[in-house]
Design an enzyme around this catalytic site. Structure first.
Site, PDB file in Angstrom:
ATOM      1  CD  GLU A  92      -2.461   5.162  -6.110  1.00 48.32           C
ATOM      2  OE1 GLU A  92      -3.202   6.039  -5.632  1.00 48.32           O
ATOM      3  OE2 GLU A  92      -2.621   3.943  -5.895  1.00 48.32           O
ATOM      4  CE1 TYR A  99      -4.038   2.018   0.232  1.00 45.73           C
ATOM      5  CE2 TYR A  99      -2.809   3.251   1.876  1.00 45.73           C
ATOM      6  CZ  TYR A  99      -3.892   3.128   1.024  1.00 45.73           C
ATOM      7  OH  TYR A  99      -4.812   4.150   0.969  1.00 45.73           O
TER       8      TYR A  99
END
Length: 223
Positions: free
Chosen positions: A168, A161
């Site tokens: 991102e 994660y």
């Protein structure tokens, strides 16, 4: 995608959906991984984006739109808001960042930072989804999920994660300049998105930790 013990056509549909996603994500990750050795050796990782994004990653990630619908109509128990946040962030990256600005932030005209951020997204998303969709496909097939697969399901996100989120954010940041050339408001919208990424990521991360504790606590009681 947590199932509500479906039966009949619903169960068959959910099994097919999860198996299809397992296949497409597996293809995406394995194909990308197969390109790495030669492209790293030739210092040409920028071409990996061209070879894998359209239509492979674009189509694969876009299938997740159905997950929001599944949650909305109660086909699965997954919380609608959490599901929508996860899917929206991914769609922003593939349709709002990678698709229009791929050549500027990932690929031949970009710096290697963008290339590695793209690989970070593919690896973090892909490995996570292979584990997740495989978990549900096995469950929906009526078979017992192996203990090691369950461990992967509820532990690998601790590492994957942060890799995904940082990749991102990197791509969104690199898209600020080309976005401003289209419309200054577009750039400010991306800045606003970056500003909410930290609290949004915290909500999703803590949700996954809570889900892990809940599932593992239930397993201990069952044992």
């Amino acid at each position: 995608m947590s199932s509500t013990a479906p039966s009949g056509l619903t169960r068959d549909y959910l099994f097919t959906y999860n198996a299809l996603n397992l296949l497409t994500w597996g293809t995406c990750v394995l194909y990308t991984a197969s390109l790495l050795p030669s492209h790293l050796a030739s210092n040409n990782i920028s071409s990996i984006f061209t070879a894998t994004f359209n239509p492979l990653l674009l189509a694969t990630q876009s299938l997740a739109i159905l997950e929001v619908l599944h949650s909305l109509i109660g086909l699965v128990r997954a919380p609608f808001l959490t599901t929508a946040m996860q899917v929206a962030s991914r769609l922003l990256l593939v349709w709002g960042i990678m698709a229009p600005f791929g050549g500027d932030i990932v690929g031949a005209r970009s710096t290697q930072l963008g290339d590695y951020a793209y690989l970070g997204c593919v690896s973090a998303w892909g490995i996570t989804e292979i584990i997740r969709y495989g978990f549900f496909a096995i469950t929906l097939s009526g078979n017992a999920v192996p203990a090691w697969w369950t461990w992967l399901r509820y532990n690998t996100f601790y590492v994957l994660y942060p890799i995904g989120i940082s990749s991102e954010c990197t791509l969104i940041f690199k898209a600020l300049a080309p976005a401003a050339q289209i419309d200054p408001l577009f750039r400010w919208a991306l800045i606003a998105i970056l500003a909410i990424y930290v609290p949004g990521s915290y909500v999703l991360y803590t949700h996954m930790i809570a889900q892990r504790r809940k599932v593992l606590r239930g397993k201990k009681r069952a044992d």
